[in-house]
Write an enzyme that holds these catalytic residues in place. Structure first.
Site, PDB file in Angstrom:
ATOM      1  N   TRP A 363       2.907   1.252   3.010  1.00  9.88           N
ATOM      2  CA  TRP A 363       1.902   0.344   2.472  1.00  9.88           C
ATOM      3  C   TRP A 363       1.558   0.688   1.034  1.00  9.88           C
ATOM      4  O   TRP A 363       0.947  -0.124   0.324  1.00  9.88           O
ATOM      5  CB  TRP A 363       0.641   0.392   3.331  1.00  9.88           C
ATOM      6  N   GLU A 490      -5.444   9.519   7.265  1.00  8.71           N
ATOM      7  CA  GLU A 490      -4.729   9.930   8.468  1.00  8.71           C
ATOM      8  C   GLU A 490      -5.368  11.132   9.162  1.00  8.71           C
ATOM      9  O   GLU A 490      -4.852  11.610  10.180  1.00  8.71           O
ATOM     10  CB  GLU A 490      -3.271  10.230   8.106  1.00  8.71           C
ATOM     11  N   GLN A 595      -7.482  11.424   2.295  1.00 12.34           N
ATOM     12  CA  GLN A 595      -7.322  10.623   1.083  1.00 12.34           C
ATOM     13  C   GLN A 595      -8.344   9.498   1.088  1.00 12.34           C
ATOM     14  O   GLN A 595      -8.906   9.165   2.121  1.00 12.34           O
ATOM     15  CB  GLN A 595      -5.912  10.037   1.030  1.00 12.34           C
TER      16      GLN A 595
END
Length: 786
Positions: A363, A490, A595
């Site tokens: 992505w 994640e 992130q």
């Protein structure tokens, strides 16, 4: 001496130069010195092939399959992975000086420079080498991968004896199944990469040769061909031979002192999943004929003309930090190389600079790279989105397998099929589909490309909207929930109502309904009913966006703020990235962010937050984001600038821009980080330029960090090229070519024309500076001339 000189790269505005020979640095410089056009990628290995770090020649979309590893199988797990293949290497030109091979590990290189020129589009080298027995030669090389002739690469190789008459022997190769030491921990991947190519055809005559190969499992067929032009002042003896995995032209000549041997090597590459051996052979031989007709000087001229146009559209100027200026242009050049001639192929996370991430596209492409291309090279953005459209059938199959409607696009892939063996990131990262729809809308707004809308864009928007309407549900309070998903972070997998995902899905549903409302024929073509559109609008209006009134911040996902805090003070600095040193289950239940996630929502969906909410959210997540991903710094730079923390934004911009040149994550040997390179543009244009495109309208809120004197950047919108220039007192806008545009500056609408418009920059009060986790603050940027 500056830090950059200590690292080996010299600071210059329009080139990347490495002076001297450092064998240990080859792996990372080979990535930085890669040349590509989006179809062919050549890593920056030396022509002599050794010493080397990691050889690599890649064709976009050319891969081998392998089984995916599972300790225990489960329903819906992807069964096959895909790995980029190091194809036939045509860069190899070996030199023997009076029977001594030129090898930079032996003898002495009294001079050695390599230069990647951002305006010429070539990688050049100048070496003075003394053999172990004292024979000196100067070797000058230059290589390019053509932007104008998609299948073509070329190398100019020149040798000059410096002290004596010398016998020179050159061996120019096409080499397939080049031995590579794979650092993968998966034996299946290593097996797939071991001699992946099966020879099907070879031929050589005169100065020309061609090899055709097919992969063992994926069944893809590729051809590589070479031809040569030899210029020398005296007689020359040549011999050419070919076998399955090697074609070699040998050139022997006596060259007097003061004379020179000059060889131009033309290369052509092509591949197909369907065409026959004669067809792919014919393809590359035709491309080779075109390259010979154009000639070396013609290829150089075409390359420069292409780049002149690119820089006129896309250049960014930064006054006050020469190294950052170089890094930003380096980033733009490599983004161009990744996307210029991809032409309905994926843009991989590493581009074509190395085998990292197995050559997969993520992505990252739509969210980070395509905004850059949309406003600089919109045709390249269109082609990348056409690749997504070409994989729609696989995305529909994946959705059906998961019990959903519409299209579920993969988290990582080469051919469009999901090949992530880690289902919390792969299967649950549904935001990818909304990221694609967001890129479609941005491209359509920026170009007005009606043909693309009808052939690709509308279908992408409608099928992704169908995914959300089947994935989410209305709860007993009438709110539309999207549960059990993984957002960009994640370290927080399989969560309910991830704010980023929900806001992006809401936008996806809204635009799908809008496009159907504006085009009845589109609704008919894709069998969209009025009830379906009504459901999309209802879901968008009722989308749940969690908010904590007590803390005054948005949770990254529902329940996130109830999680225990991570003990950053007790975390050893050597234990980052955390995923390599702590179990995922522990990361999932703590407030620790890999992130930018909620902060990415502040950027891309900024019209869903108030300025006060942005400031509070940014400060809250700054204290919990560890940046274990190269995707993060660019986004943090954007939002830090928006909320007024300009020095922090400058530090994050430098981290994003210099991620590869400084090898921040210690993995550049496997290729550059395209998303981080795009983060250099994001941090500059969306950060300090304040560019936002909410609702298809371009707005700017420029600010200049105190340690810079000036920033100027160029963009393309609706066929108009214009420039924004920011200094310490104001911003100046003007059209370079095209029609006037209506823009906004710090909330005030104005029209930009060819006559410069000068506007003041209001001061911001950012409040207290946010804090980062212990040991995870960005490096304080000190410009070389500070």
């Amino acid at each position: 001496m500056t830090e950059s000189l200590l690292r080996g790269y010299e600071v210059a505005p329009w080139e990347l130069r490495w002076h001297g020979m450092d064998v240990d640095a080859l792996q990372r410089t080979e990535s930085a010195f890669a040349v590509s056009n989006g179809h062919i990628g050549l890593r920056g290995t030396l022509e002599e092939a050794e010493p080397r770090g990691l050889p690599g020649t890649y064709l976009n979309g050319f891969y081998e399959q392998h089984d995916l590893p599972y300790a225990e199988s489960g329903y819906g797990y992807p069964e096959e992975g895909q790995t980029v293949v190091n194809v036939t290497d045509g860069k190899i030109i070996r030199l023997l000086v009076e029977d001594e091979p030129l090898d930079m590990r032996y003898g002495q290189a009294t001079d050695h420079d390599r230069v990647l020129d951002f305006r010429k589009g070539t990688l050049a080298r100048d070496t003075v080498w003394s053999s172990p027995t004292g024979r000196r030669v100067r070797v000058k090389t230059e290589r390019l991968v053509s932007f104008t002739q998609r299948a073509v690469a070329a190398i100019r190789y020149e040798v000059e004896p410096l002290d004596d008459d010398l016998q020179l022997v050159v061996q120019s190769d096409l080499l397939a199944n080049e031995p590579i030491e794979s650092d993968t921990r998966d034996p299946r991947v290593a097996a797939a990469l071991e001699s992946p190519l099966v020879g099907e055809y070879h031929h050589a005559e005169a100065y020309h040769a061609v090899l055709v190969h097919q992969t063992r499992r994926s069944g893809l067929r590729m051809a590589a061909a070479m031809d040569h032009k030899i210029d020398v002042s005296d007689g020359v003896r040549t011999h050419i031979e070919a076998e399955d995995d090697l074609a070699r032209l040998t050139i022997a000549v006596d060259v007097p002192k003061g004379g020179r041997l000059r060889i131009t090597k033309f290369l052509a590459y092509g591949w197909s999943a369907q065409r026959s051996v004669p067809a792919v052979r014919a393809q590359v031989e035709a491309a080779l004929a075109g390259a010979r007709q154009t000639g070396w000087k013609g290829l150089l001229a075409e390359q420069k003309e292409f780049l002149d146009d690119f820089w006129e559209t896309s250049d960014i100027e930064i006054d006050g930090d020469p190294e950052l200026q170089q890094a930003v242009r380096f980033a733009l050049f490599h983004l161009l190389q990744a996307g210029a001639r991809g032409e309905t192929r994926a843009l991989a996370g590493k581009g074509l600079t190395g085998p990292g991430y197995d050559g997969h596209a993520f992505w990252d492409t739509e969210t980070f790279v395509l905004p850059v291309l949309t406003y600089s090279m919109p045709d390249a953005a269109r082609d990348a989105l056409r690749w997504r459209h070409s994989t729609l059938d696989k995305a529909r199959e994946r959705a059906t397998q998961l019990g959903l409607r519409g299209a579920a696009f993969p988290w990582r892939s080469i051919n469009g099929a999901e090949c992530s063996a880690y289902w919390p990131a792969g299967t649950a990262a549904f935001h990818v589909s909304a990221d694609i729809s967001d890129a479609v809308v941005r491209y359509l707004n920026a170009t007005g490309d009606e043909e693309f809308m009808r052939t690709c864009g509308a279908e992408l928007l409608l099928e992704t909207a169908r995914l959300w309407s089947s994935l989410g549900h209305f709860d007993r309070r009438g709110r539309f929930r999207i549960d059990g998903v993984t957002g960009p972070d994640e370290y927080s997998a399989v969560a309910d109502n991830n704010v980023y995902t929900n806001l992006m899905a809401r936008r996806n549903l809204f635009y799908a309904a809008e496009i159907v409302g504006q085009h009845d024929d589109v609704a008919t073509a894709f069998e969209v009913t009025e009830d379906e559109v009504a459901l999309w609008r209802k879901a968008a209006d009722a989308m749940l966006v969690p908010y904590d009134e007590d803390l005054g911040v948005h949770p990254q996902s529902e329940g996130f703020l109830e999680h225990d805090e991570w003990d950053f003070e007790a975390t050893d600095p050597d234990f980052y990235p955390l995923l390599l040193n702590f179990p995922y289950f522990d990361l999932y239940r703590k407030q620790v962010v890999k992130q930018a996630d909620l902060v990415l929502a502040l950027h891309l969906c900024g019209d869903s937050f108030t300025p006060e909410q942005k400031a509070r959210d940014f400060a809250y997540y700054e204290a919990r984001t560890v940046r274990d991903s190269s995707l993060s710094a660019g986004t943090q730079a954007v939002v830090a600038a928006e909320v007024g923390h300009l020095e922090l934004a400058y530090d994050y911009l430098a981290e994003a821009a210099l991620t590869d040149l400084h090898d921040v994550h210690n993995n550049v040997r496997n290729g550059l980080h395209l998303a981080s390179l795009a983060g250099a543009w994001q941090g500059t244009v969306a950060g300090f330029g304040g560019l936002r495109d909410h609702g298809g309208r371009l707005t700017f809120a420029p600010q200049l960090p105190p340690r810079l004197r000036r920033i100027a950047f160029r963009l393309t919108f609706r066929g108009t090229r214009f420039q924004v220039e920011i200094d310490g007192e104001g911003a100046t806008y003007h059209v370079i070519t095209g029609e006037p545009l209506e823009l906004a500056h710090h909330g005030e609408t104005f029209t930009v024309t060819s006559e410069p418009v000068r506007l003041p920059i209001p001061a911001l009060d950012p409040g207290p500076a946010p804090v980062q986790p212990a040991g995870r603050a960005p490096v304080r940027r000190q410009p070389p001339d500070a």
